[in-house]
Design a protein around this motif. Structure first.
Motif, PDB file in Angstrom:
ATOM      1  N   UNK A  95       0.768  -1.303  -0.078  1.00 16.74           N
ATOM      2  CA  UNK A  95       0.109   0.013  -0.138  1.00 16.74           C
ATOM      3  C   UNK A  95       0.756   1.061   0.014  1.00 16.74           C
ATOM      4  N   UNK A  96       2.184   1.250   0.643  1.00 21.52           N
ATOM      5  CA  UNK A  96       2.952   2.429   0.508  1.00 21.52           C
ATOM      6  C   UNK A  96       4.005   2.632  -0.831  1.00 21.52           C
ATOM      7  N   UNK A  97       3.607   1.517  -1.521  1.00 24.53           N
ATOM      8  CA  UNK A  97       4.754   1.558  -2.613  1.00 24.53           C
ATOM      9  C   UNK A  97       4.123   2.293  -3.766  1.00 24.53           C
ATOM     10  N   UNK A  98       5.003   2.616  -4.896  1.00 27.60           N
ATOM     11  CA  UNK A  98       4.539   3.138  -6.101  1.00 27.60           C
ATOM     12  C   UNK A  98       5.170   2.771  -7.179  1.00 27.60           C
ATOM     13  N   UNK A  99       4.639   1.775  -8.146  1.00 25.16           N
ATOM     14  CA  UNK A  99       2.991   1.374  -7.892  1.00 25.16           C
ATOM     15  C   UNK A  99       2.637   0.318  -6.782  1.00 25.16           C
ATOM     16  N   UNK A 100       1.470   0.309  -6.515  1.00 22.93           N
ATOM     17  CA  UNK A 100       1.043  -0.572  -5.459  1.00 22.93           C
ATOM     18  C   UNK A 100       1.286  -1.896  -5.493  1.00 22.93           C
ATOM     19  N   UNK A 101       1.189  -2.403  -6.992  1.00 23.53           N
ATOM     20  CA  UNK A 101       1.438  -3.895  -7.108  1.00 23.53           C
ATOM     21  C   UNK A 101       2.804  -4.128  -7.601  1.00 23.53           C
ATOM     22  N   UNK A 102       3.559  -5.047  -7.149  1.00 19.93           N
ATOM     23  CA  UNK A 102       4.843  -5.375  -7.426  1.00 19.93           C
ATOM     24  C   UNK A 102       4.978  -6.629  -7.507  1.00 19.93           C
ATOM     25  N   UNK A 103       5.624  -7.110  -8.453  1.00 22.92           N
ATOM     26  CA  UNK A 103       5.767  -8.468  -9.088  1.00 22.92           C
ATOM     27  C   UNK A 103       7.057  -9.069  -8.018  1.00 22.92           C
ATOM     28  N   UNK A 104       6.843 -10.183  -7.518  1.00 20.83           N
ATOM     29  CA  UNK A 104       7.640 -10.799  -6.824  1.00 20.83           C
ATOM     30  C   UNK A 104       9.087 -11.150  -7.266  1.00 20.83           C
ATOM     31  N   UNK A 105      10.066 -11.247  -6.430  1.00 26.38           N
ATOM     32  CA  UNK A 105      11.324 -11.500  -7.061  1.00 26.38           C
ATOM     33  C   UNK A 105      11.644 -12.823  -7.639  1.00 26.38           C
ATOM     34  N   UNK A 106      12.064 -12.619  -8.952  1.00 30.69           N
ATOM     35  CA  UNK A 106      12.087 -13.947  -9.935  1.00 30.69           C
ATOM     36  C   UNK A 106      10.789 -13.947 -11.015  1.00 30.69           C
ATOM     37  N   UNK A 107       9.993 -12.808 -10.787  1.00 26.22           N
ATOM     38  CA  UNK A 107       8.750 -12.585 -11.696  1.00 26.22           C
ATOM     39  C   UNK A 107       8.804 -11.391 -12.239  1.00 26.22           C
ATOM     40  N   UNK A 108       8.227 -11.198 -13.711  1.00 23.19           N
ATOM     41  CA  UNK A 108       7.812  -9.994 -14.121  1.00 23.19           C
ATOM     42  C   UNK A 108       6.603  -9.796 -14.576  1.00 23.19           C
ATOM     43  N   UNK A 109       5.947  -8.667 -15.156  1.00 22.19           N
ATOM     44  CA  UNK A 109       4.527  -8.460 -15.141  1.00 22.19           C
ATOM     45  C   UNK A 109       4.346  -9.146 -16.509  1.00 22.19           C
ATOM     46  N   UNK A 110       3.088  -9.684 -16.646  1.00 24.59           N
ATOM     47  CA  UNK A 110       2.292 -10.673 -17.558  1.00 24.59           C
ATOM     48  C   UNK A 110       2.137  -9.938 -18.686  1.00 24.59           C
ATOM     49  N   UNK A 111       1.754  -8.389 -18.591  1.00 25.94           N
ATOM     50  CA  UNK A 111       1.520  -7.705 -19.859  1.00 25.94           C
ATOM     51  C   UNK A 111       2.831  -6.588 -19.886  1.00 25.94           C
ATOM     52  N   UNK A 112       3.816  -7.129 -20.804  1.00 24.27           N
ATOM     53  CA  UNK A 112       4.926  -6.349 -20.727  1.00 24.27           C
ATOM     54  C   UNK A 112       4.890  -4.956 -21.532  1.00 24.27           C
ATOM     55  N   UNK A 113       3.694  -4.713 -22.359  1.00 25.94           N
ATOM     56  CA  UNK A 113       3.635  -3.671 -23.159  1.00 25.94           C
ATOM     57  C   UNK A 113       2.947  -2.632 -22.383  1.00 25.94           C
ATOM     58  N   UNK A 114       1.849  -2.967 -21.379  1.00 23.39           N
ATOM     59  CA  UNK A 114       1.104  -1.992 -20.752  1.00 23.39           C
ATOM     60  C   UNK A 114       1.696  -1.894 -19.285  1.00 23.39           C
ATOM     61  N   UNK A 115       2.548  -2.727 -18.932  1.00 25.93           N
ATOM     62  CA  UNK A 115       3.067  -2.926 -17.462  1.00 25.93           C
ATOM     63  C   UNK A 115       1.744  -2.752 -16.518  1.00 25.93           C
ATOM     64  N   UNK A 116       0.635  -3.464 -16.758  1.00 24.99           N
ATOM     65  CA  UNK A 116      -0.477  -3.263 -15.929  1.00 24.99           C
ATOM     66  C   UNK A 116      -0.232  -4.626 -15.026  1.00 24.99           C
ATOM     67  N   UNK A 117       0.212  -4.349 -13.804  1.00 29.37           N
ATOM     68  CA  UNK A 117       0.341  -5.350 -12.766  1.00 29.37           C
ATOM     69  C   UNK A 117      -1.115  -5.963 -12.377  1.00 29.37           C
ATOM     70  N   UNK A 118      -1.959  -5.379 -12.430  1.00 27.41           N
ATOM     71  CA  UNK A 118      -3.561  -5.826 -11.972  1.00 27.41           C
ATOM     72  C   UNK A 118      -3.698  -7.145 -12.889  1.00 27.41           C
ATOM     73  N   UNK A 119      -2.903  -7.546 -13.749  1.00 27.38           N
ATOM     74  CA  UNK A 119      -3.241  -8.768 -14.877  1.00 27.38           C
ATOM     75  C   UNK A 119      -2.232  -9.750 -14.260  1.00 27.38           C
ATOM     76  N   UNK A 120      -1.325  -9.323 -13.200  1.00 29.19           N
ATOM     77  CA  UNK A 120      -0.336 -10.529 -12.700  1.00 29.19           C
ATOM     78  C   UNK A 120       0.991 -10.509 -13.110  1.00 29.19           C
ATOM     79  N   UNK A 121       1.738 -11.321 -12.742  1.00 34.77           N
ATOM     80  CA  UNK A 121       2.985 -11.418 -12.834  1.00 34.77           C
ATOM     81  C   UNK A 121       3.279 -12.914 -13.574  1.00 34.77           C
TER      82      UNK A 121
END
Length: 591
Positions: free
Chosen positions: A312-338
């Motif tokens: 909640x205190x980070x920007x953006x709020x959603x952060x991929x776990x270490x060893x993971x990357x955003x599922x949507x590399x174009x939009x970097x929309x982490x709401x879609x997961x990693x």
């Protein structure tokens, strides 16, 4: 006056009569018409008929008797309101509690199937309304297995101390708390709180059929998603929280107040979509909010998608776990997961491993499996053998930890929690596992190959320097001819004199002679001294200094300034005299 006294006596008699008629029980031969009530023995709760502020509908419910702000904690006919006040509550011969209309039509019933001999209705001090056999002893009110029926099994929008939220696995009974539709309508809304019927149960708030908030599974001490402080569902100075999960009997959550005089309830708020714990403050005559859930966006269900951590205190709020990357590399929309940064192959050496994470709320347990007797190492082996297993953890974190919990499929609804001691092992490519340890090993290797040789050179240089210095001092002492014995004067080290003269400060300088400057000093024991320091530019060498020291050692007289010692260290040669505050003789001779 006589009329006033008579009136007062009648009022008192009526009050005593009403007190005497107050009862907590209703028998088979009795009924409770609209306008009358049952009161628990300690007068905490009251059962009767009521209407809400902007409605003419009538309901049967339970409320706090001595709280002026009428707080309804249970409603019998919440989805079946009455239209008039010509109804009554009674017990039928088949052992059911029913609500009859004016033409004796059954409007609401407990629908029990047990046929007791002498059924009795009783309102307990806990706020629980029970049906029991009249011939049961008094201890039966503390044994719910003897109840024919109880209101605690059918909660409305309020969870009272001692109530069970969860499942009776033998009967299939699911005790859930459901919010009122609105303030004037106690019928069931779409905001519900209950316990999941999984192998690893957790508390969930539902908005309709969708999960809205999740507590995380119980880890033996607390729910894994609970924060510290007053907002946690853990042991608290005011409350004791409990989760019971018997394999074949029950899975439920309950709480109790440590201070019995404290009145606290948990209420589902349909308007705010919050589960709220409130406490009655008698001094102010109000209910005060104590806890609430969810509290922020990370407390809602799965805001970041799979393998993403909500902070909640980070920007953006959603952060991929270490060893993971955003599922949507174009939009970097982490709401879609990693997704994993590197693919892994099940049971393939070098492509299959686990990484340890700490301080995470455990994933949704819908697709999980538990074993209470396994060790953590056995749990790891079990997970590795199943290619669908994506993570594992201890089921119980107390002590060294025990039991096994493993997850299948994507891991969702992760967030950072303030409590430590929870380790989650997530499956990942072996080259990505323990990357921190790999970095440490590389750092140690770098230190071993670069820093160690440098340190060795430095140590050799220091050794060479001190060896040369020692050799020089030995040679100087031999030149002096063992002056420590022959001079019969104490030797002072250079550090002592530097400290005494404030590092030969100009403020301490007394004068200058052919030998060199003279400084005033104070030893650590408080004795004042005068230090005569041989100047390197003077023509006096070591031989002359030796002769002066020997002469001063022999010329000790009460009318001469006393020589206290000398210092010979490196290039420094000094004599220490007793300090005389009346200045030198030439000041008196020549003014």
């Amino acid at each position: 006056m006589a009329i006033f006294i008579l009136t007062l006596i009648i009022c008192n008699l009526l009050f005593l009569l009403s007190k005497a008629s107050s009862t907590d029980t209703l028998t088979l031969s009795q009924s409770l018409p609209d306008g009358t009530t049952l009161v628990s023995k300690d007068e905490t709760f009251e059962l009767g008929f009521f209407s809400l502020r902007n409605s003419t509908n009538r309901y049967v419910g339970i409320w706090f008797k001595n709280i002026p702000v009428k707080t309804i904690v249970w409603v019998a006919n919440r989805d079946h309101p009455l239209k008039d006040n010509s109804t009554k509550l009674t017990i039928t011969c088949d052992g059911n509690l029913v609500l009859l209309t004016k033409n004796n039509t059954v409007h609401w019933s407990t629908n029990t199937t047990t046929k007791p001999l002498r059924p009795t209705l009783q309102l307990l001090n806990t706020g629980n309304l029970i049906l029991r056999n009249d011939n049961d002893d008094n201890n039966s009110i503390n044994n719910e297995e003897k109840f024919l029926w109880q209101s605690f099994d059918y909660p409305c929008d309020t969870l009272l101390p001692g109530m069970k939220l969860g499942w009776n696995k033998k009967t299939g009974l699911n005790r859930r708390v459901t919010a009122w539709k609105n303030w004037d309508d106690p019928s069931a809304g779409n905001f519900t709180w209950g316990i999941t019927f999984d192998s690893n149960p957790e508390m969930v708030l539902w908005n309709g059929t969708s999960k809205y908030h999740r507590s995380g599974p119980w880890n033996g001490v607390r729910f894994s998603g609970a924060f510290g402080g007053s907002n946690s569902l853990t042991t608290h100075p005011l409350f004791v929280y409990k989760l019971v999960n018997n394999n074949n009997d029950e899975a439920y959550y309950s709480y109790s107040s440590i201070n019995k005089s404290l009145i606290s309830i948990v209420v589902m708020n349909q308007t705010l979509f919050r589960r709220q714990r409130i406490i009655w403050i008698p001094e102010n005559g109000t209910w005060r909010l104590f806890q609430t859930a969810p509290r922020d966006i990370c407390d809602t269900y799965n805001p970041c998608g799979s393998y993403a951590n909500c902070m909640v205190d980070a920007s953006p709020v959603c952060q991929c776990l270490e060893g993971f990357e955003p599922k949507s590399s174009e939009t970097m929309d982490l709401a879609q997961g990693c997704v994993r940064r590197e693919p892994w192959r099940c049971k393939v050496e070098g492509r299959d491993g686990f990484r340890k994470f700490i301080g995470l709320k455990f994933p949704d347990t819908t697709h999980s499996w538990v074993n209470r007797s396994m060790t953590l190492e056995e749990c790891k082996v079990k997970c590795r053998e199943n290619c669908s297993c994506t993570a594992y953890a201890n089921l119980d974190i107390r002590g060294a930890g025990s039991g096994c919990s493993i997850w299948f499929g994507d891991l969702i609804d992760l967030k950072v929690v303030s409590q430590s001691g929870q380790y989650l092992y997530i499956r990942i490519a072996d080259s990505q596992t323990d990357s921190k340890d790999a970095h440490k090993k590389k750092a140690l290797l770098l230190i071993g190959t670069t820093v160690a040789p440098i340190a060795l050179v430095v140590l050799l240089a220091i050794f060479y320097y001190y060896r040369r210095k020692r050799k020089y001092e030995v040679e100087k002492k031999s030149e002096v001819g063992g002056q420590e014995d022959s001079m019969e004067l104490p030797l002072f080290d250079l550090a002592t004199i530097v400290n005494a003269t404030n590092n030969f400060s100009t403020d301490n300088k007394l004068g200058q002679g052919g030998f060199g400057p003279v400084y005033k000093g104070v030893l650590v024991d408080g004795q004042e001294i005068a230090v005569k320091r041989l100047s390197r530019s003077s023509g006096q060498g070591l031989t002359e200094f030796k002769n002066e020291v020997i002469l001063c050692a022999k010329l000790q007289h009460r009318n001469l300034v006393k020589v206290l010692g000398c210092c010979i260290e490196g290039e420094e040669k000094m004599l220490l005299y007793e300090y005389m505050p009346n200045r030198s003789l030439d000041s008196f001779l020549f003014g």
